[in-house]
Design a protein around this motif. Structure first.
Motif, short mmCIF file in Angstrom:
data_model
loop_
_atom_site.label_atom_id
_atom_site.label_comp_id
_atom_site.label_asym_id
_atom_site.label_seq_id
_atom_site.Cartn_x
_atom_site.Cartn_y
_atom_site.Cartn_z
N ARG A 126 15.00 38.96 -38.57
CA ARG A 126 13.66 39.04 -38.52
C ARG A 126 13.19 39.57 -40.35
N LEU A 127 14.07 40.25 -40.79
CA LEU A 127 13.65 40.63 -41.96
C LEU A 127 13.69 39.29 -43.09
N VAL A 128 13.32 39.69 -44.68
CA VAL A 128 14.48 39.12 -45.57
C VAL A 128 13.86 40.08 -46.35
N GLY A 164 4.68 33.79 -37.67
CA GLY A 164 4.64 32.21 -38.61
C GLY A 164 3.26 32.42 -39.68
N GLY A 165 3.17 30.89 -40.19
CA GLY A 165 2.01 31.34 -41.06
C GLY A 165 3.18 31.48 -42.44
N ASN A 210 15.12 46.79 -54.56
CA ASN A 210 15.18 45.62 -53.56
C ASN A 210 14.18 46.57 -52.01
N ILE A 211 14.19 45.32 -51.30
CA ILE A 211 13.50 45.95 -50.18
C ILE A 211 13.46 44.79 -49.22
N ASP A 212 13.78 45.27 -48.01
CA ASP A 212 13.56 44.64 -46.74
C ASP A 212 12.05 44.82 -45.96
N LEU A 213 11.83 43.36 -45.49
CA LEU A 213 10.51 43.43 -45.11
C LEU A 213 10.61 42.44 -43.61
N GLY A 236 11.99 29.10 -44.45
CA GLY A 236 12.57 30.47 -45.06
C GLY A 236 12.17 29.95 -46.60
N VAL A 237 11.45 28.85 -47.45
CA VAL A 237 11.06 28.12 -48.07
C VAL A 237 10.54 28.86 -49.27
N MET A 238 10.96 29.26 -50.45
CA MET A 238 10.20 30.29 -51.36
C MET A 238 9.76 30.07 -53.21
#
Length: 967
Positions: free
Chosen positions: A868-870, A918-919, A910-913, A945-947
């Motif tokens: 649940r993190l990115v 949704g959205g 870097n960072i975990d967010l 997950g498309v960035m």
């Protein structure tokens, strides 16, 4: 003797033409006949004639013998051909005569002229020496030529360097001269005049004229001096003409044109030295003036333009047949200016008669007649054949016809045989000869009239015609029908506007005939198709012609006539329709008296439209506030319908008004009258005082007084301004000052003796040319404080970032301090920016702002999902030499469309967010330094997950921080 009109002679046209070495129109430049054997002139002449015409030609009214030995003339049809024409033999006026057994006609004259344009004189032209600044005239002196029309141009030094024409240089097309209003050094050179004849397409050049400007310092100035002046000019209606005016002078004069009486023609063009008048009409005639103007003086010239006209037929003759011994008058009338003279030809020969009136035509009067109208501008011909004939009566082309007539009506049975001389007439009914009576009458032209016809008059009628050449008769029938009668006549009606009404109409008629109904209003036939919006026929049978009038308007009132009509007779019955409605507009509205607050109006009552006018409403509008019509207050308050005058009260003085009047009756409100002329009320003393009196403050030793100006509608007169009164609180004497500006809103009184922070009483009133108005309420204000005598101390400063700094100081101990002023500037610049101003300045301090934040954004190098993190990773930003060092990074994130945002700070790369449920997730990364935040990089995380990533400027980052995070 009898001639058939199938034979005739009519002149068509005579027109000169030339071929070989030739001119336009009839001018011709000859060459040696041997060298140009093909040279010839053709003069055209055509006549419509049966039997065909023979042609004869005349030169200067002398017969041309085509068979003369050595003659250079020949005939081709009706055309005259001149081979190898010679000026000595063939120049002059030619006319053509066409003739056959019925007579002769003569053409208008055609002119043959030999055009020429000689060479300029070979004599050398003298040098023209002119001081700079003076005007010059170079004479063209054109050589002998024909025709008179030439055009002129000038060249300078060599062909084709034509001199351009402008406000300073002018070439007259009447004499060819070159005019230079003010000579300067650039005019040096050799000039040649070119004269061109458009008729013979030939141009010749003059010898060169040297022009030598002579230097003069200083260059003198000369008043305008007209050297080219248009003469009295005569123009023909429809022509184009040009008037010339040109002046010498320094400075170069301007030319202005005007017409001294009436207005300038609409079809004109002013082009400096030229006034072009196009399609000239009679009303364009008059006195014209050109005016030359420069700073040294003026010069004028006037001359008349007279407008005349070529002859035109108003009435002219046409071919006709007339009976032997009958009366006949030929009429010809022509317009033109001068008035054309009329003369006559018969068979080509002049008649010594002023009018062609025949009391008893004879056979010898038959022939070809020509009516000729002529003035000094031209000539026009009208041609006609008169045939006098005699024959025994014949009904071959016009027998007596079958005639229908209604019972009790009147009938005329025509008898029109062809006969000459005029025959005697008699009539019979069946076998019985008819004699004149009170009911039956034989007219002089042979027609039979019967009055009050009955069934007994039906029968066969025979007309007998007899003259000295023979006799003939013709028979026709008379049938009597039942007369048409109105059985149901329209009745008078009275309706209100908008109502419907029915006009009835019924008729009886002969059953063998068709009947139609025609309705008219006040004599004008109603077009039921075009006016179907208001008129409709409602037939219930062939004998019913009712008219329905729908949505009746005032214009539909009047006398309605129903006409029942058959092919034999008709009968009409009428009734009146009254339409009642709102009144018409009053007329003639004018102002007959005025004061400062009132105007008395007078008007003429309009139509009451059959309903008495009960009262009037008066409206006004002024142009200070807006131009909306408003109901006026009047005296008397209620303007009765039987009056035609009223006074409008409660107006503002010195205000422009216009009025209108509206009549009212029980059926409604009428249209307003036309607006009255604009009138201004008289001036009066102002009654409104300025408001919001206040003031105080300002610079030391000043008293500032302020107020809200009076609105323009309350000026009440000219020379409006303000009187400002003030005094210290404890004084008894008021000081008065006049402020003459009506829009002024303040007055500053300066006086070195004014004690700072002194209490004053002030009041203001208005004045105009009529006097002074009331004072405003009295206000209490204070004079200005003294400027602080000390400067702030302990001034310090500290840079907060690359663009922010903080300044501090110790407050002064004086009690009257209202604020402080901070000035700042770049050390290398002269101008200072002021934040607030008052008092003595402190000592200067220097503040060095931080270096700027990094201008390059972080480069995002990784994005990885961890449940649940990115995880977002980026490269370190390396600051440039003049940029602040990196203290860490700021990460801003939010769900797209949600105003809630979260800001993280970190020193890592870097960072975990946490991912949202949704959205679309938006993440921004930027470095921060002591000089502020740097440029940002943005990444968008979509469902699945498309960035995508992009970089934004420093400005965008700062805006985002300020707007979203209030950083």
């Amino acid at each position: 003797m009898h001639h058939s009109m199938g034979r005739y002679l009519t002149f068509i046209e005579m027109k000169p033409q030339v071929s070989g070495q030739c001119l336009r129109s009839s001018r011709w430049t000859p060459s040696t006949p041997r060298s140009r054997p093909e040279a010839k002139i053709i003069l055209n002449c055509r006549a419509r004639a049966n039997p065909p015409a023979t042609y004869e030609w005349r030169l200067n009214n002398l017969h041309i013998d085509l068979n003369e030995e050595g003659s250079l003339y020949s005939l081709a049809g009706g055309n005259l051909v001149i081979n190898n024409p010679l000026k000595t033999k063939h120049e002059g006026n030619y006319s053509c005569m066409a003739s056959n057994m019925f007579g002769a006609v003569v053409s208008r004259k055609g002119s043959v002229q030999f055009g020429y344009l000689d060479l300029f004189s070979s004599e050398e032209r003298e040098t023209v020496k002119i001081k700079e600044g003076q005007g010059a005239v170079l004479l063209c002196a054109p050589p002998p030529h024909h025709p008179a029309e030439l055009s002129f141009r000038w060249i300078l030094n060599e062909f084709p360097t034509f001199i351009p024409l402008d406000q300073r240089r002018f070439v007259s097309q009447s004499n060819g001269n070159l005019y230079i209003s003010k000579v300067d050094s650039s005019d040096t050179g050799n000039y040649s005049c070119i004269a061109s004849s458009p008729s013979i397409s030939k141009s010749v050049f003059s010898n060169y004229i040297p022009l030598v400007p002579q230097a003069e310092r200083p260059i003198r100035k000369y008043p305008a001096d007209l050297n080219v002046k248009f003469p009295d000019t005569t123009a023909l209606v429809g022509q184009n003409i040009t008037l010339e005016c040109f002046a010498l002078g320094n400075p170069v004069p301007e030319i202005h044109w005007k017409k001294l009486e009436g207005t300038m023609p609409p079809n004109r063009e002013k082009a400096g030295a030229h006034l072009h008048l196009y399609n000239v009409q009679y009303e364009d005639g008059g006195t014209y003036q050109c005016e030359a103007v420069n700073s040294r003086g003026k010069d004028y010239h006037t001359a008349r333009v007279s407008v005349e006209a070529f002859p035109e037929w108003v009435e002219h003759i046409s071919s006709t047949e007339r009976d032997l011994h009958s009366e006949y008058t030929m009429s010809c009338e022509a317009s033109g200016k001068p008035k054309p003279h009329i003369h006559w030809l018969k068979n080509g020969e002049p008649l010594d008669r002023k009018e062609m009136k025949f009391s008893s035509l004879m056979f010898v009067d038959s022939g070809m007649y020509q009516c000729i109208a002529q003035n000094r501008h031209g000539v026009i011909y009208a041609n006609a054949e008169l045939r006098v004939f005699a024959c025994a009566p014949t009904f071959e082309h016009n027998p007596v016809k079958r005639v229908l007539v209604a019972k009790n009506g009147r009938v005329v049975i025509q008898c029109r045989p062809k006969a000459a001389p005029k025959p005697n007439f008699s009539w019979s009914k069946d076998t019985e000869l008819i004699s004149n009576s009170t009911r039956v009458f034989i007219w002089e032209d042979g027609s039979l009239e019967i009055l009050n016809v009955t069934r007994a008059d039906e029968g066969r009628y025979t007309c007998f015609a007899e003259n000295d050449r023979g006799k003939a008769n013709s028979t026709g029938a008379l049938l009597v029908t039942e007369s048409t009668k109105i059985t149901l006549a329209p009745a008078n009606a009275d309706v209100k506007v908008g109502e419907n009404t029915l006009m009835q109409c019924g008729a009886s008629h002969d059953s063998s005939l068709d009947i139609t109904f025609i309705w008219s209003l006040d004599g004008r036939v109603i077009d039921l198709h075009k006016e179907s919006q208001h008129y409709e026929r409602t037939p219930n049978g062939s004998s019913n012609g009712e008219l329905l009038i729908k949505h009746t308007q005032l214009k539909h009132a009047g006398r309605y006539s129903c006409t029942a009509q058959t092919t034999v007779d008709n009968i009409t019955a009428s009734a009146h329709l009254v339409v009642r409605g709102p009144p018409g507009a009053p007329g003639g509205l004018r102002v007959v008296n005025q004061t400062d607050k009132s105007m008395t109006l007078q008007w003429s009552r309009g139509a009451d439209n059959h309903s008495p006018i009960s009262r009037y409403t008066i409206q006004y509008r002024d142009f200070l506030q807006n131009d909306v019509w408003k109901n006026a207050t009047t005296s008397p308050a209620e303007v009765e319908g039987n009056t035609e005058t009223a006074t409008v009260v409660d107006l503002l003085p010195w205000t422009e008004y216009e009025f209108r009047v509206i009549a009212i009756n029980t059926l409604g409100t009428g249209d307003p009258s036309s607006s009255s002329p604009k009138h201004t009320t008289l001036e009066a003393i102002p009654v409104v005082a300025p408001s919001d009196i206040g003031g105080g403050g300002g610079t030391s030793r000043e008293l500032t007084i302020t107020w809200t100006p009076v609105q323009p509608q309350y000026y009440y007169g000219s020379n409006f301004g303000y009187i400002v009164a003030f005094k210290p609180q404890d004084d008894n004497q008021w000081r008065r000052v006049i402020v003459p500006d009506p829009q002024a809103s303040r007055y500053v009184h300066k006086e070195s003796s004014i004690v700072p922070l002194t209490k004053f009483q002030v009041k203001v009133k208005a004045f105009n040319s009529e006097g002074e108005g009331p004072y405003s309420l009295t206000a209490v204000i204070y004079s200005a404080l003294d400027a602080p005598s000390e400067a702030p101390v302990s001034v310090s400063g500290k840079a907060l970032s690359a663009v922010d700094a903080m300044v501090g100081w110790r407050p002064l101990s004086q009690s009257n301090i209202e604020g402080y002023q901070v000035k700042y500037w770049r050390k290398l610049e002269d101008g200072a920016t002021t934040l607030q101003a008052s008092g003595r300045p402190s000592e200067h301090i220097q503040i060095h702002t931080k270096r700027a934040p990094p201008s390059r954004p972080p480069k995002i190098i990784g994005k990885k999902l961890k449940g649940r993190l990115v995880n977002i990773a980026w490269e370190h930003v390396e600051p440039l030499e003049n940029e602040s060092s990196i203290n860490g990074y700021k990460v801003l994130c939010w769900i797209k469309g949600d105003p809630k945002q979260v800001l993280y700070t970190t020193t890592r790369l870097n960072i975990d967010l946490p991912l949202p449920p949704g959205g679309t997730y938006v993440v921004e990364v930027r470095a921060f330094t002591e000089g502020g935040d740097g440029a940002l990089a943005q990444i968008v995380i979509t469902n699945g997950g498309v960035m995508a990533a992009q970089s934004l400027s420093v400005l965008s980052l700062l805006l985002a921080a300020l707007l979203c995070l209030n950083l």
